[in-house]
Design a protein around this motif. Structure first.
Motif, PDB file in Angstrom:
ATOM      1  N   ARG A  45       0.750  -1.249  -0.055  1.00  0.00           N
ATOM      2  CA  ARG A  45       0.117   0.079  -0.492  1.00  0.00           C
ATOM      3  C   ARG A  45       0.662   1.345  -0.070  1.00  0.00           C
ATOM      4  O   ARG A  45       1.637   1.128   0.763  1.00  0.00           O
ATOM      5  N   GLU A  46       0.525   2.174  -0.741  1.00  0.00           N
ATOM      6  CA  GLU A  46       1.266   3.416  -0.875  1.00  0.00           C
ATOM      7  C   GLU A  46       0.439   4.955  -0.471  1.00  0.00           C
ATOM      8  O   GLU A  46      -0.773   4.755  -1.250  1.00  0.00           O
ATOM      9  N   LEU A  47       1.172   5.463  -0.780  1.00  0.00           N
ATOM     10  CA  LEU A  47       0.232   6.873  -0.264  1.00  0.00           C
ATOM     11  C   LEU A  47      -0.025   7.194  -2.000  1.00  0.00           C
ATOM     12  O   LEU A  47       0.480   7.364  -2.473  1.00  0.00           O
ATOM     13  N   VAL A  48      -1.079   7.532  -1.883  1.00  0.00           N
ATOM     14  CA  VAL A  48      -1.152   8.506  -2.997  1.00  0.00           C
ATOM     15  C   VAL A  48      -1.865   9.936  -2.565  1.00  0.00           C
ATOM     16  O   VAL A  48      -0.785  11.063  -3.118  1.00  0.00           O
ATOM     17  N   ALA A  49      -2.384  10.565  -1.534  1.00  0.00           N
ATOM     18  CA  ALA A  49      -2.667  12.041  -0.740  1.00  0.00           C
ATOM     19  C   ALA A  49      -2.853  12.235   0.019  1.00  0.00           C
ATOM     20  O   ALA A  49      -3.819  11.459   0.719  1.00  0.00           O
ATOM     21  N   THR A  50      -2.480  13.307   1.209  1.00  0.00           N
ATOM     22  CA  THR A  50      -3.123  13.632   2.232  1.00  0.00           C
ATOM     23  C   THR A  50      -3.638  14.699   2.471  1.00  0.00           C
ATOM     24  O   THR A  50      -2.916  15.284   1.550  1.00  0.00           O
ATOM     25  N   GLY A  55      -5.820  22.201   5.606  1.00  0.00           N
ATOM     26  CA  GLY A  55      -5.792  22.097   4.095  1.00  0.00           C
ATOM     27  C   GLY A  55      -3.883  22.150   3.777  1.00  0.00           C
ATOM     28  O   GLY A  55      -3.550  22.419   2.027  1.00  0.00           O
ATOM     29  N   ILE A  56      -3.836  21.941   4.234  1.00  0.00           N
ATOM     30  CA  ILE A  56      -2.167  21.018   3.984  1.00  0.00           C
ATOM     31  C   ILE A  56      -2.203  19.902   3.314  1.00  0.00           C
ATOM     32  O   ILE A  56      -2.346  18.794   3.714  1.00  0.00           O
ATOM     33  N   THR A  57      -1.925  19.992   2.413  1.00  0.00           N
ATOM     34  CA  THR A  57      -1.796  18.765   1.357  1.00  0.00           C
ATOM     35  C   THR A  57      -0.003  17.917   0.830  1.00  0.00           C
ATOM     36  O   THR A  57       0.886  19.147   1.180  1.00  0.00           O
ATOM     37  N   ASN A  58      -0.300  16.749   0.969  1.00  0.00           N
ATOM     38  CA  ASN A  58       1.278  15.426   0.378  1.00  0.00           C
ATOM     39  C   ASN A  58       1.053  14.397  -0.626  1.00  0.00           C
ATOM     40  O   ASN A  58      -0.725  14.527  -0.710  1.00  0.00           O
ATOM     41  N   TYR A  59       1.602  14.845  -1.647  1.00  0.00           N
ATOM     42  CA  TYR A  59       1.169  14.090  -2.622  1.00  0.00           C
ATOM     43  C   TYR A  59       1.915  13.202  -2.745  1.00  0.00           C
ATOM     44  O   TYR A  59       3.296  13.260  -2.299  1.00  0.00           O
ATOM     45  N   GLY A  60       1.670  11.643  -3.332  1.00  0.00           N
ATOM     46  CA  GLY A  60       2.378  10.996  -4.032  1.00  0.00           C
ATOM     47  C   GLY A  60       3.964  10.727  -4.886  1.00  0.00           C
ATOM     48  O   GLY A  60       2.967  11.850  -5.980  1.00  0.00           O
ATOM     49  N   ASP A  61       4.921  10.950  -4.866  1.00  0.00           N
ATOM     50  CA  ASP A  61       5.279  11.251  -6.087  1.00  0.00           C
ATOM     51  C   ASP A  61       5.012  11.018  -7.585  1.00  0.00           C
ATOM     52  O   ASP A  61       4.707  11.889  -8.452  1.00  0.00           O
ATOM     53  N   SER A  62       4.260   9.974  -7.753  1.00  0.00           N
ATOM     54  CA  SER A  62       3.941   9.305  -8.795  1.00  0.00           C
ATOM     55  C   SER A  62       2.152   9.693  -9.355  1.00  0.00           C
ATOM     56  O   SER A  62       2.349   9.297 -10.058  1.00  0.00           O
ATOM     57  N   ARG A  66      -0.978  15.675 -11.452  1.00  0.00           N
ATOM     58  CA  ARG A  66      -2.588  14.453 -12.057  1.00  0.00           C
ATOM     59  C   ARG A  66      -2.862  14.489 -10.649  1.00  0.00           C
ATOM     60  O   ARG A  66      -4.476  14.642 -11.464  1.00  0.00           O
ATOM     61  N   PHE A  67      -3.057  14.886  -9.913  1.00  0.00           N
ATOM     62  CA  PHE A  67      -4.671  14.485  -8.418  1.00  0.00           C
ATOM     63  C   PHE A  67      -4.506  15.486  -7.909  1.00  0.00           C
ATOM     64  O   PHE A  67      -3.510  15.812  -8.122  1.00  0.00           O
ATOM     65  N   MET A  82      -8.295  12.527 -10.101  1.00  0.00           N
ATOM     66  CA  MET A  82      -7.572  11.812 -10.290  1.00  0.00           C
ATOM     67  C   MET A  82      -7.648  12.727 -12.437  1.00  0.00           C
ATOM     68  O   MET A  82      -8.642  11.988 -13.317  1.00  0.00           O
ATOM     69  N   ASP A  83      -6.550  13.176 -12.703  1.00  0.00           N
ATOM     70  CA  ASP A  83      -6.802  13.227 -14.139  1.00  0.00           C
ATOM     71  C   ASP A  83      -5.514  12.691 -14.455  1.00  0.00           C
ATOM     72  O   ASP A  83      -4.192  12.156 -14.266  1.00  0.00           O
ATOM     73  N   SER A  84      -5.591  12.496 -16.212  1.00  0.00           N
ATOM     74  CA  SER A  84      -4.340  11.905 -17.271  1.00  0.00           C
ATOM     75  C   SER A  84      -3.867  10.562 -16.233  1.00  0.00           C
ATOM     76  O   SER A  84      -2.829  10.636 -15.940  1.00  0.00           O
ATOM     77  N   LEU A  85      -5.525   9.663 -16.103  1.00  0.00           N
ATOM     78  CA  LEU A  85      -4.986   8.607 -15.482  1.00  0.00           C
ATOM     79  C   LEU A  85      -3.899   7.987 -16.755  1.00  0.00           C
ATOM     80  O   LEU A  85      -4.313   7.367 -18.072  1.00  0.00           O
ATOM     81  N   LYS A  86      -3.430   7.136 -16.432  1.00  0.00           N
ATOM     82  CA  LYS A  86      -2.785   6.022 -17.032  1.00  0.00           C
ATOM     83  C   LYS A  86      -2.948   4.710 -16.578  1.00  0.00           C
ATOM     84  O   LYS A  86      -3.208   4.315 -15.141  1.00  0.00           O
ATOM     85  N   PRO A  87      -2.420   3.705 -16.992  1.00  0.00           N
ATOM     86  CA  PRO A  87      -2.577   2.441 -16.850  1.00  0.00           C
ATOM     87  C   PRO A  87      -2.245   1.777 -15.197  1.00  0.00           C
ATOM     88  O   PRO A  87      -2.892   1.367 -13.904  1.00  0.00           O
ATOM     89  N   GLU A  88      -1.068   2.638 -14.632  1.00  0.00           N
ATOM     90  CA  GLU A  88      -0.398   1.870 -13.642  1.00  0.00           C
ATOM     91  C   GLU A  88      -0.907   2.706 -12.038  1.00  0.00           C
ATOM     92  O   GLU A  88      -0.533   2.278 -11.706  1.00  0.00           O
TER      93      GLU A  88
END
Length: 120
Positions: A45-50, A55-62, A66-67, A82-88
């Protein structure tokens, strides 16, 4: 009893968009951090965003650029655009609420997960 209810997952073509929602229910006074994590088959399991209550945000690098994560504190709801979605990006997406304060306790909670599938 605090519960997290997720919605918005589904199947989308690469380059498309989806919006996930997660609402926390129960006798909640406040929630410190809300966020999204994901788990693909055979992976951890990996971080996507918090996002914090302030209102302070944090995003996973991947997913940076885009998100977009947002929340409505009055509704105890967090969103993930979630925009510009990829198969991964294909994975089960889990909602998380950290530092949930109720009348009787403070705790962390997970949703049951919603499947996001991106076809190439």
């Amino acid at each position: 009893q605090v519960q997290l209810g997720e919605s918005g997952g589904g199947l989308v073509q690469a380059g498309g968009s989806l919006r996930l929602s997660c609402a926390a229910s129960g006798r909640i006074f406040s929630i410190n951090v809300m966020g999204w994590y994901r788990q693909a088959p055979g992976k951890q399991r990996e971080l996507v965003a918090t996002i914090t209550s302030g209102g302070i945000t944090n995003y996973g690098d991947s997913v940076k650029g885009r998100f977009t994560i947002s929340r409505d504190n009055a509704k105890n709801t967090v969103y993930l655009q979630m925009d510009s979605l990829k198969p991964e990006d294909t994975a089960v997406y889990y909602c998380n609420a950290e530092g949930v304060i109720t009348l009787t306790k403070t705790g962390d909670y997970w949703g049951q997960g919603t499947q996001v599938t991106v076809s190439s």
